[in-house]
Design a protein around this motif. Structure first.
Motif, PDB file in Angstrom:
ATOM      1  N   ILE A 105      12.487  46.207  32.607  1.00 31.74           N
ATOM      2  CA  ILE A 105      11.977  45.757  34.008  1.00 31.74           C
ATOM      3  C   ILE A 105      12.771  44.370  34.574  1.00 31.74           C
ATOM      4  CG2 ILE A 105       9.892  44.546  33.765  1.00 31.74           C
ATOM      5  CD1 ILE A 105       9.050  46.445  36.041  1.00 31.74           C
ATOM      6  N   THR A 106      13.468  43.740  33.629  1.00 33.61           N
ATOM      7  CA  THR A 106      13.949  42.428  34.049  1.00 33.61           C
ATOM      8  C   THR A 106      15.331  42.619  34.417  1.00 33.61           C
ATOM      9  OG1 THR A 106      14.727  42.296  31.672  1.00 33.61           O
ATOM     10  CG2 THR A 106      12.334  41.433  32.184  1.00 33.61           C
ATOM     11  N   VAL A 107      15.845  43.696  34.726  1.00 33.73           N
ATOM     12  CA  VAL A 107      17.482  43.937  34.875  1.00 33.73           C
ATOM     13  C   VAL A 107      17.558  44.929  36.084  1.00 33.73           C
ATOM     14  CG1 VAL A 107      18.193  42.911  32.919  1.00 33.73           C
ATOM     15  CG2 VAL A 107      17.857  45.294  33.068  1.00 33.73           C
ATOM     16  N   ASP A 108      18.840  45.272  36.473  1.00 30.93           N
ATOM     17  CA  ASP A 108      19.275  46.274  37.014  1.00 30.93           C
ATOM     18  C   ASP A 108      18.570  46.603  38.514  1.00 30.93           C
ATOM     19  OD1 ASP A 108      19.967  48.103  33.926  1.00 30.93           O
ATOM     20  OD2 ASP A 108      21.027  46.800  35.120  1.00 30.93           O
ATOM     21  N   TYR A 109      18.267  45.390  39.249  1.00 29.01           N
ATOM     22  CA  TYR A 109      17.692  45.497  40.532  1.00 29.01           C
ATOM     23  C   TYR A 109      18.554  45.871  41.703  1.00 29.01           C
ATOM     24  CZ  TYR A 109      13.044  44.328  38.874  1.00 29.01           C
ATOM     25  OH  TYR A 109      11.901  43.939  38.121  1.00 29.01           O
ATOM     26  N   ASP A 110      18.135  47.046  42.387  1.00 25.01           N
ATOM     27  CA  ASP A 110      18.958  47.250  43.228  1.00 25.01           C
ATOM     28  C   ASP A 110      19.065  46.620  44.830  1.00 25.01           C
ATOM     29  OD1 ASP A 110      17.565  50.148  42.137  1.00 25.01           O
ATOM     30  OD2 ASP A 110      19.543  49.863  41.744  1.00 25.01           O
ATOM     31  N   TYR A 111      18.318  45.931  45.205  1.00 22.28           N
ATOM     32  CA  TYR A 111      18.116  45.225  46.354  1.00 22.28           C
ATOM     33  C   TYR A 111      17.583  43.904  46.218  1.00 22.28           C
ATOM     34  CZ  TYR A 111      18.120  50.148  47.800  1.00 22.28           C
ATOM     35  OH  TYR A 111      18.355  51.416  47.990  1.00 22.28           O
ATOM     36  N   TRP A 112      18.173  43.014  47.091  1.00 18.29           N
ATOM     37  CA  TRP A 112      17.810  41.552  46.809  1.00 18.29           C
ATOM     38  C   TRP A 112      17.499  40.777  48.229  1.00 18.29           C
ATOM     39  CZ3 TRP A 112      17.391  38.852  42.087  1.00 18.29           C
ATOM     40  CH2 TRP A 112      17.806  39.939  41.050  1.00 18.29           C
ATOM     41  N   GLY A 113      16.873  39.724  48.281  1.00 15.91           N
ATOM     42  CA  GLY A 113      16.538  39.352  49.396  1.00 15.91           C
ATOM     43  C   GLY A 113      17.570  37.942  49.357  1.00 15.91           C
ATOM     44  N   GLN A 114      17.370  36.892  50.478  1.00 12.00           N
ATOM     45  CA  GLN A 114      18.319  35.974  50.561  1.00 12.00           C
ATOM     46  C   GLN A 114      17.951  34.629  49.842  1.00 12.00           C
ATOM     47  OE1 GLN A 114      16.053  36.612  52.702  1.00 12.00           O
ATOM     48  NE2 GLN A 114      15.091  34.696  53.206  1.00 12.00           N
ATOM     49  N   GLY A 115      16.685  34.714  49.361  1.00 10.94           N
ATOM     50  CA  GLY A 115      16.379  33.601  48.528  1.00 10.94           C
ATOM     51  C   GLY A 115      15.479  32.562  49.508  1.00 10.94           C
ATOM     52  N   THR A 116      14.524  31.913  48.784  1.00 11.02           N
ATOM     53  CA  THR A 116      13.971  30.777  49.520  1.00 11.02           C
ATOM     54  C   THR A 116      13.900  29.547  48.533  1.00 11.02           C
ATOM     55  OG1 THR A 116      11.847  30.143  50.631  1.00 11.02           O
ATOM     56  CG2 THR A 116      11.604  31.468  48.547  1.00 11.02           C
TER      57      THR A 116
END
Length: 122
Positions: A105-116
Motif C-alpha cells: 500500500i506504500t507505492v504505486d498511487y495513481d492520483y496525487w494532490g498538489q501538496g501542502t
C-alpha cells in the motif's frame, strides 16, 4: 480520474498539532485507498500513512503514535491528524489515491494532490 486538493498546512512550533485535509472529487471516493506522503527539501518523497477501503490503517515507523489517518466517505475527504510535531516533520505533504486490492500500500498511487507545506519550528 480523481482530483485531490490538500489543505491545512502551515507553520507550527515543535510539540504542536496540525490537521491536514484532502478533498477528493471525480470517481467514487470509497473505492480508493488513500495515502499521505511527504517530501522534505533535498530528500526523496516518503510514505507517511494510508487507509484502505476497509478502513485499515498503515503508518510509517517515523510517525507511528503521533499521526492518525482517517477518512470520511460521506465528505470524500481523508485527514491526517499530526500531533507532537517535530522539526524533522517539516515537508510538503501530499495526498494520493489508488485502486488497492492487496499488495504494497506504500507505492504505486495513481492520483496525487498538489501538496501542502508543513513547517515545524524548534
Amino acid at each position: 480520474q480523481v482530483h485531490l486538493v490538500e489543505s491545512g498546512g502551515g507553520l507550527v512550533q515543535a510539540g504542536g498539532s496540525l490537521r491536514l485535509s484532502c478533498a477528493a472529487s471525480g470517481r467514487k471516493f470509497s473505492n480508493y485507498a488513500m495515502g499521505w506522503f511527504r517530501q522534505a527539501p533535498g530528500k526523496e518523497r516518503e510514505f507517511v500513512a494510508a487507509i484502505d477501503q476497509s478502513v485499515t490503517t498503515y503508518y510509517s515507523d517515523s510517525i507511528k503514535g503521533r499521526f492518525t489517518i482517517a477518512r470520511d466517505n460521506a465528505k470524500n475527504t481523508v485527514y491526517l491528524q499530526m500531533n507532537s510535531l517535530k522539526p524533522e516533520d517539516t515537508a510538503v505533504y501530499y495526498c494520493a489515491a489508488k485502486d488497492y486490492s492487496g499488495g504494497r500500500i506504500t507505492v504505486d498511487y495513481d492520483y496525487w494532490g498538489q501538496g501542502t507545506q508543513v513547517t515545524v519550528s524548534s
